[in-house]
Design a protein around this motif. Sequence first.
Motif, PDB file in Angstrom:
ATOM      1  N   ASP A  70       0.814  -1.217   0.000  1.00  0.00           N
ATOM      2  CA  ASP A  70       0.000   0.000   0.000  1.00  0.00           C
ATOM      3  C   ASP A  70       0.850   1.270   0.000  1.00  0.00           C
ATOM      4  OD1 ASP A  70       0.863   0.355   2.610  1.00  0.00           O
ATOM      5  OD2 ASP A  70      -1.067  -0.044   3.527  1.00  0.00           O
ATOM      6  N   GLY A  71       2.150   1.124  -0.241  1.00  0.00           N
ATOM      7  CA  GLY A  71       3.025   2.281  -0.359  1.00  0.00           C
ATOM      8  C   GLY A  71       3.388   2.932   0.961  1.00  0.00           C
ATOM      9  N   SER A  72       3.272   2.202   2.053  1.00  0.00           N
ATOM     10  CA  SER A  72       3.617   2.746   3.367  1.00  0.00           C
ATOM     11  C   SER A  72       5.109   3.055   3.441  1.00  0.00           C
ATOM     12  CB  SER A  72       3.275   1.752   4.473  1.00  0.00           C
ATOM     13  OG  SER A  72       1.897   1.534   4.528  1.00  0.00           O
ATOM     14  N   TYR A  73       5.442   4.020   4.237  1.00  0.00           N
ATOM     15  CA  TYR A  73       6.831   4.350   4.468  1.00  0.00           C
ATOM     16  C   TYR A  73       7.040   4.589   5.965  1.00  0.00           C
ATOM     17  CZ  TYR A  73       5.052   9.115   4.727  1.00  0.00           C
ATOM     18  OH  TYR A  73       4.353  10.231   5.075  1.00  0.00           O
ATOM     19  N   LEU A  74       8.267   4.440   6.384  1.00  0.00           N
ATOM     20  CA  LEU A  74       8.587   4.592   7.798  1.00  0.00           C
ATOM     21  C   LEU A  74       8.379   6.033   8.234  1.00  0.00           C
ATOM     22  CD1 LEU A  74       9.716   3.279  10.371  1.00  0.00           C
ATOM     23  CD2 LEU A  74      11.987   3.910   9.592  1.00  0.00           C
ATOM     24  N   ASN A  75       7.544   6.213   9.235  1.00  0.00           N
ATOM     25  CA  ASN A  75       7.276   7.534   9.782  1.00  0.00           C
ATOM     26  C   ASN A  75       7.678   7.510  11.249  1.00  0.00           C
ATOM     27  OD1 ASN A  75       6.387  10.037  10.494  1.00  0.00           O
ATOM     28  ND2 ASN A  75       4.224   9.616  10.185  1.00  0.00           N
ATOM     29  N   LEU A  76       8.937   7.763  11.488  1.00  0.00           N
ATOM     30  CA  LEU A  76       9.469   7.689  12.846  1.00  0.00           C
ATOM     31  C   LEU A  76       8.872   8.760  13.750  1.00  0.00           C
ATOM     32  CD1 LEU A  76      11.427   6.063  14.557  1.00  0.00           C
ATOM     33  CD2 LEU A  76      13.264   7.536  13.781  1.00  0.00           C
ATOM     34  N   SER A  77       8.372   9.836  13.160  1.00  0.00           N
ATOM     35  CA  SER A  77       7.820  10.917  13.986  1.00  0.00           C
ATOM     36  C   SER A  77       6.532  10.506  14.711  1.00  0.00           C
ATOM     37  CB  SER A  77       7.573  12.167  13.149  1.00  0.00           C
ATOM     38  OG  SER A  77       6.604  11.934  12.161  1.00  0.00           O
ATOM     39  N   GLU A  78       5.966   9.358  14.342  1.00  0.00           N
ATOM     40  CA  GLU A  78       4.766   8.902  15.055  1.00  0.00           C
ATOM     41  C   GLU A  78       5.061   8.544  16.509  1.00  0.00           C
ATOM     42  OE1 GLU A  78       3.796   4.324  14.135  1.00  0.00           O
ATOM     43  OE2 GLU A  78       4.003   5.515  12.320  1.00  0.00           O
ATOM     44  N   ILE A  79       6.339   8.389  16.847  1.00  0.00           N
ATOM     45  CA  ILE A  79       6.687   8.067  18.237  1.00  0.00           C
ATOM     46  C   ILE A  79       6.295   9.186  19.189  1.00  0.00           C
ATOM     47  CG2 ILE A  79       8.566   6.494  17.640  1.00  0.00           C
ATOM     48  CD1 ILE A  79      10.524   8.787  18.358  1.00  0.00           C
ATOM     49  N   TYR A  80       6.137  10.404  18.666  1.00  0.00           N
ATOM     50  CA  TYR A  80       5.741  11.515  19.524  1.00  0.00           C
ATOM     51  C   TYR A  80       4.315  11.343  20.054  1.00  0.00           C
ATOM     52  CZ  TYR A  80       9.956  14.000  18.192  1.00  0.00           C
ATOM     53  OH  TYR A  80      11.263  14.367  18.008  1.00  0.00           O
ATOM     54  N   ASN A  81       3.557  10.458  19.442  1.00  0.00           N
ATOM     55  CA  ASN A  81       2.181  10.196  19.878  1.00  0.00           C
ATOM     56  C   ASN A  81       2.078   9.054  20.881  1.00  0.00           C
ATOM     57  OD1 ASN A  81       1.214  12.171  18.045  1.00  0.00           O
ATOM     58  ND2 ASN A  81       1.290  10.666  16.397  1.00  0.00           N
ATOM     59  N   TYR A  82       3.181   8.387  21.161  1.00  0.00           N
ATOM     60  CA  TYR A  82       3.148   7.212  22.023  1.00  0.00           C
ATOM     61  C   TYR A  82       3.332   7.581  23.499  1.00  0.00           C
ATOM     62  CZ  TYR A  82       3.679   4.315  17.825  1.00  0.00           C
ATOM     63  OH  TYR A  82       3.508   3.709  16.616  1.00  0.00           O
ATOM     64  N   SER A  83       2.643   6.835  24.337  1.00  0.00           N
ATOM     65  CA  SER A  83       2.782   6.979  25.788  1.00  0.00           C
ATOM     66  C   SER A  83       3.855   6.006  26.278  1.00  0.00           C
ATOM     67  CB  SER A  83       1.451   6.656  26.468  1.00  0.00           C
ATOM     68  OG  SER A  83       1.150   5.278  26.302  1.00  0.00           O
ATOM     69  N   SER A  84       4.200   6.117  27.536  1.00  0.00           N
ATOM     70  CA  SER A  84       5.175   5.175  28.096  1.00  0.00           C
ATOM     71  C   SER A  84       4.638   3.746  28.027  1.00  0.00           C
ATOM     72  CB  SER A  84       5.537   5.556  29.532  1.00  0.00           C
ATOM     73  OG  SER A  84       4.403   5.534  30.355  1.00  0.00           O
ATOM     74  N   LYS A  85       3.333   3.598  28.204  1.00  0.00           N
ATOM     75  CA  LYS A  85       2.710   2.268  28.100  1.00  0.00           C
ATOM     76  C   LYS A  85       2.874   1.705  26.686  1.00  0.00           C
ATOM     77  CE  LYS A  85      -1.661  -0.117  28.798  1.00  0.00           C
ATOM     78  NZ  LYS A  85      -3.084  -0.006  29.110  1.00  0.00           N
ATOM     79  N   ASP A  86       2.738   2.567  25.687  1.00  0.00           N
ATOM     80  CA  ASP A  86       2.927   2.129  24.297  1.00  0.00           C
ATOM     81  C   ASP A  86       4.348   1.626  24.066  1.00  0.00           C
ATOM     82  OD1 ASP A  86       0.315   2.797  23.477  1.00  0.00           O
ATOM     83  OD2 ASP A  86       0.909   4.868  23.039  1.00  0.00           O
TER      84      ASP A  86
END
Length: 88
Positions: free
Chosen positions: A37-53
């Motif tokens: 589906d043409g996905s690419y690595l988006n490392l900036s999504e880590i800013y949305n993660y909690s410590s639990k994630d």
Amino acid sequence: MQKNNLALLHLSLIKNVGPSTILKIINKLKAQLSVKDGSYLNLSEIYNYSSKDFFEKFGISKNISQTISEELSSKSELEEEEIQGKET
């Protein structure tokens, strides 16, 4: 600076977060991608993660997960690094 590079720099500035922890995060994110589906690595999504994630999704210890979550929400070290980079 590209978003992935910025997120990678930010992770590398966090005390007690070494290359193996960063690689673990990158590898888990890459494993979730679908080339079809043409996905690419988006490392900036880590800013949305909690410590639990970080603990549950990436298998990082609770203490380090908490540190990562706190440091990513505070961009002071990252901003300081960018300022120093511009001065040189």
